[in-house]
Design an enzyme around this catalytic site. Structure first.
Site, PDB file in Angstrom:
ATOM      1  N   GLU A   1      -0.583  18.497   7.631  1.00 59.78           N
ATOM      2  CA  GLU A   1      -0.186  19.413   6.553  1.00 59.78           C
ATOM      3  C   GLU A   1      -1.617  19.872   6.040  1.00 59.78           C
ATOM      4  O   GLU A   1      -2.481  19.180   6.137  1.00 59.78           O
ATOM      5  CB  GLU A   1       0.318  18.671   5.419  1.00 59.78           C
ATOM      6  CG  GLU A   1       1.695  19.054   5.088  1.00 59.78           C
ATOM      7  CD  GLU A   1       2.406  18.191   3.953  1.00 59.78           C
ATOM      8  OE1 GLU A   1       1.656  17.636   2.953  1.00 59.78           O
ATOM      9  OE2 GLU A   1       3.675  17.832   3.888  1.00 59.78           O
TER      10      GLU A   1
ATOM     11  N   HIS B   1      -2.685   8.188  -5.021  1.00 60.19           N
ATOM     12  CA  HIS B   1      -1.458   8.952  -4.662  1.00 60.19           C
ATOM     13  C   HIS B   1      -0.320   8.503  -5.391  1.00 60.19           C
ATOM     14  O   HIS B   1       0.815   8.873  -5.057  1.00 60.19           O
ATOM     15  CB  HIS B   1      -1.451   9.125  -3.228  1.00 60.19           C
ATOM     16  CG  HIS B   1      -2.485   9.614  -2.417  1.00 60.19           C
ATOM     17  ND1 HIS B   1      -2.989  11.020  -2.731  1.00 60.19           N
ATOM     18  CD2 HIS B   1      -3.125   9.191  -1.274  1.00 60.19           C
ATOM     19  CE1 HIS B   1      -3.867  11.316  -1.898  1.00 60.19           C
ATOM     20  NE2 HIS B   1      -4.048  10.351  -1.075  1.00 60.19           N
TER      21      HIS B   1
ATOM     22  N   LYS C   1      10.328  12.306   6.291  1.00 61.02           N
ATOM     23  CA  LYS C   1       9.754  13.738   5.730  1.00 61.02           C
ATOM     24  C   LYS C   1       9.890  14.872   6.561  1.00 61.02           C
ATOM     25  O   LYS C   1      10.019  15.937   6.187  1.00 61.02           O
ATOM     26  CB  LYS C   1       8.283  13.530   5.435  1.00 61.02           C
ATOM     27  CG  LYS C   1       7.922  12.489   4.129  1.00 61.02           C
ATOM     28  CD  LYS C   1       6.364  12.297   4.139  1.00 61.02           C
ATOM     29  CE  LYS C   1       6.109  11.108   3.223  1.00 61.02           C
ATOM     30  NZ  LYS C   1       6.501  11.179   1.994  1.00 61.02           N
TER      31      LYS C   1
ATOM     32  N   ARG D   1      16.932   9.090  -5.435  1.00 66.75           N
ATOM     33  CA  ARG D   1      17.408   8.103  -6.403  1.00 66.75           C
ATOM     34  C   ARG D   1      16.586   8.433  -7.817  1.00 66.75           C
ATOM     35  O   ARG D   1      16.303   9.431  -8.036  1.00 66.75           O
ATOM     36  CB  ARG D   1      16.376   6.770  -5.997  1.00 66.75           C
ATOM     37  CG  ARG D   1      14.774   7.071  -5.714  1.00 66.75           C
ATOM     38  CD  ARG D   1      13.890   5.785  -5.755  1.00 66.75           C
ATOM     39  NE  ARG D   1      12.813   6.102  -5.290  1.00 66.75           N
ATOM     40  CZ  ARG D   1      11.846   6.616  -5.802  1.00 66.75           C
ATOM     41  NH1 ARG D   1      11.766   7.021  -7.027  1.00 66.75           N
ATOM     42  NH2 ARG D   1      10.557   6.797  -5.235  1.00 66.75           N
TER      43      ARG D   1
HETATM   44  P1  ADP Z   1       4.808   9.597  -0.835  1.00 69.61           P
HETATM   45  O1  ADP Z   1       6.271   9.757  -0.118  1.00 69.61           O
HETATM   46  O2  ADP Z   1       3.905   8.546  -0.093  1.00 69.61           O
HETATM   47  O3  ADP Z   1       4.752   9.647  -2.274  1.00 69.61           O
HETATM   48  P2  ADP Z   1       4.163  12.373  -1.092  1.00 69.61           P
HETATM   49  O4  ADP Z   1       4.340  13.465   0.160  1.00 69.61           O
HETATM   50  O5  ADP Z   1       5.069  12.534  -1.873  1.00 69.61           O
HETATM   51  O6  ADP Z   1       4.078  10.952  -0.462  1.00 69.61           O
HETATM   52  O7  ADP Z   1       2.666  12.627  -1.689  1.00 69.61           O
HETATM   53  C1  ADP Z   1       2.143  11.704  -2.699  1.00 69.61           C
HETATM   54  C2  ADP Z   1       1.135  12.401  -3.163  1.00 69.61           C
HETATM   55  O8  ADP Z   1       0.063  12.583  -2.535  1.00 69.61           O
HETATM   56  C3  ADP Z   1       1.183  13.766  -3.791  1.00 69.61           C
HETATM   57  O9  ADP Z   1       1.854  13.521  -5.291  1.00 69.61           O
HETATM   58  C4  ADP Z   1      -0.208  14.504  -4.043  1.00 69.61           C
HETATM   59  O10 ADP Z   1      -1.048  13.808  -4.684  1.00 69.61           O
HETATM   60  C5  ADP Z   1      -0.902  13.954  -2.617  1.00 69.61           C
HETATM   61  N1  ADP Z   1      -0.349  15.138  -1.476  1.00 69.61           N
HETATM   62  C6  ADP Z   1       0.851  15.092  -0.673  1.00 69.61           C
HETATM   63  N2  ADP Z   1       0.504  16.031   0.231  1.00 69.61           N
HETATM   64  C7  ADP Z   1      -0.611  16.710   0.136  1.00 69.61           C
HETATM   65  C8  ADP Z   1      -1.144  17.945   0.549  1.00 69.61           C
HETATM   66  N3  ADP Z   1      -0.637  18.567   1.282  1.00 69.61           N
HETATM   67  N4  ADP Z   1      -2.474  18.187  -0.175  1.00 69.61           N
HETATM   68  C9  ADP Z   1      -2.914  17.474  -1.189  1.00 69.61           C
HETATM   69  N5  ADP Z   1      -2.347  16.413  -1.713  1.00 69.61           N
HETATM   70  C10 ADP Z   1      -1.255  15.859  -1.121  1.00 69.61           C
END
Ligand code: ADP
Length: 501
Positions: free
Chosen positions: A199, A234, A115, A291
């Site tokens: 973040e 999530h 990331k 993917r």
């Molecule tokens: P992963 O790779 O584990 O799927 P992501 O970064 O794609 O992680 O985030 C998954 C989910 O977590 C997002 O769809 C959202 O619901 C929540 N999320 C991620 N970052 C944030 C943020 N900065 N603030 C609020 N919710 C977040």
């Protein structure tokens, strides 16, 4: 490419093979012990056993898959999603053995798999990022200062995280240090990499992602967005395309930014650039998934494209046969992931036999199933039974169609997310498109499903015929009834299972 091995299982293996067959390509499956009799194993032109049921003894063993592929004389390997799909060394190994990996090159997977590396790439391209750190945290005191500046709540994320794991919300300064230590050791244990970053926690976020398609000639297109804000843990459970809130202008801007990310990593194939969007429709880059996504069918429905066929054509070195201007959004599509999970018990995965399994039918309905009636959901893998997608001219029509499709879907024997899907479709927050990733926490409670459980006579009959054997012996009987002239003991759990067809 005349022969392709699908290094995956379940509904996605089947879905990929269908497209391959339409392209005149011979399909090769690999299967574990639990999948000996699976639909995809039987559907493939050739199928090879690769080991015991746990995926780390079968679907994740790269050398074994390569060996099978070489012996079978395949030219390409499609990894599906999950398993080895985002494994850079597998992509490299396939190539090193003279075959084509139907997906991006190892460098792109590597860069986007971390990331932080992905954020760095986004930063260089001026793609908006959630306020936070773009470097791993090394100094606790310094990190605490940054967290204060960002403003609580903040999110601590593992650089190597994925699948909704490796994230911690910190509400205030007092708990920051302790949470940071925990996050670091958790990340190390779970992903073998303890680096974490900060973040801003976006308070009312929507998860909006852009499908991209890139070829080996340097063409990068965006295939519009998917709104995946209805999540539990999530993780996505309902997705739609297009989003109910995007304007044409924002769609275009997000698309252009997604293309910038694809270009930054010399992307090749189908990929997804994920953004988080706040209440004011400001969007920020989250990560790129290198993917095919579970939710790709909603994009296929609104664009009329077959993404697997596009992936294969790109892997064969062909240029994408259409331009950005040729792409138009046609109607509205919604996907419900039908998981073997109990929404009344914290979405806990369930296992069991699909004693009744009848999928809905009719125009605009697509069900990608991994199972058929009589089959058992194994404990070893992701508990998704099927993805059910609907397509209609408008969002309102698509919701109505989804409700009808849920009503027509019959599952007995395994707890599942159908009734939850109907709850969402009927909820005002969803129909008005005014929801965020906290939909489940804000609007859903198990009682709301249980309240609705009032099985019809037909359901009682079906359940009586097939479900009696599923009543756990140690579960106290809640109710004794007479159905079909038989004494039936029912428990609340049994009622629920029959209701949550
Ligand atoms: P992963 O790779 O584990 O799927 P992501 O970064 O794609 O992680 O985030 C998954 C989910 O977590 C997002 O769809 C959202 O619901 C929540 N999320 C991620 N970052 C944030 C943020 N900065 N603030 C609020 N919710 C977040």
């Amino acid at each position: 490419m005349k022969k392709v091995l699908v290094a995956n299982r379940g509904e996605i293996a089947l879905r990929i093979m269908r497209s391959l067959k339409e392209m005149g390509i011979i399909t090769v499956a690999v299967y574990s012990e639990a999948d000996r009799n699976a639909l995809f194993t039987r559907y493939a032109d050739e199928a090879y056993f690769i080991g015991p049921s746990p995926s780390n003894q079968s679907y994740l063993i790269q050398e074994k898959i390569i060996e099978v592929a070489k012996n079978a004389g395949v030219e390409g390997i499609h990894p599906g999603y999950g398993f080895l799909s985002e494994n850079a060394s597998f992509s490299a190994l396939v190539q090193a053995n003279g075959m084509t990996f139907i997906g991006p090159n190892p460098e792109a997977i590597e860069m986007m798999g971390n990331k932080l590396a992905a954020k760095q790439a986004a930063l260089i391209q001026n793609v908006p990022l959630v306020p936070g750190t773009a470097e791993p945290i090394s100094d606790t005191k310094e990190a605490s200062e940054i967290a204060k500046k960002i403003g609580f709540p903040v999110l601590i994320k593992a650089a190597a995280g994925g699948g909704g794991k490796g994230m911690r919300v910190v509400e205030n300064e007092e708990e920051f240090e302790e949470q940071l230590n925990r996050a670091q050791s958790e990340a190390l244990n779970a992903f073998g990499d303890g680096s974490v970053f900060l973040e801003k926690y976006v308070a009312s976020p929507r998860h909006i992602e852009i499908q991209v398609l890139s070829d080996t000639q340097g063409n990068h297109l965006y295939l519009f967005e998917r709104d995946c804000s209805v999540q539990r843990r999530h993780q996505k459970v309902i997705e739609e395309a297009p989003s109910g809130v995007l304007t044409e202008e924002i769609r275009h801007k997000m698309g252009e930014n997604a293309v910038k990310i694809a270009k930054a990593c010399n992307y090749v194939g189908a990929g997804t650039v994920e953004f988080i969007m706040d209440e004011k429709l400001n969007f920020y880059f989250l990560e790129m998934n290198t993917r095919l996504q579970v939710e790709h069918p909603v994009t296929e429905m609104i664009t009329g494209l077959d993404l697997v066929k596009e992936q294969v054509k790109i892997a064969r070195g062909e240029a994408i046969s259409f331009k950005q201007e040729d792409l138009k959004i046609n109607g509205h599509a919604i996907e419900l992931r039908v998981y073997a999970e109990d929404p009344t018990n914290n979405f806990l995965p369930d296992i069991g036999t699909l004693s009744v399994y009848r999928t809905p039918d009719g125009p605009g309905i697509r069900v990608d199933s991994g199972y058929e009636e009589g089959q058992t959901i194994p404990v070893f893998y992701d508990p998704m039974i099927a993805k059910m997608c609907v397509h209609a001219p408008t969002r309102k029509d698509a919701i109505a169609k989804m409700i009808r499709a849920i009503d027509d879907f019959r599952i007995v024997g395994v707890a599942n997310t159908l009734a939850f899907g109907k709850f969402v479709m009927e909820h005002e927050a969803f129909s008005s498109a005014q929801f965020d990733t906290h939909f489940v926490a804000k609007h859903f409670s198990p009682e709301k499903l249980i309240e609705n459980i009032n099985p019809s006579q037909e359901e009682m009959d079906i359940a009586a015929l097939v479900s009696v054997s599923y009543i756990k012996k140690d579960t106290p009987a809640k109710k004794v009834g007479i159905v079909n002239n038989q004494h039936i003991q029912t428990t609340s759990n049994w009622k629920l299972r029959s209701r949550m067809r």
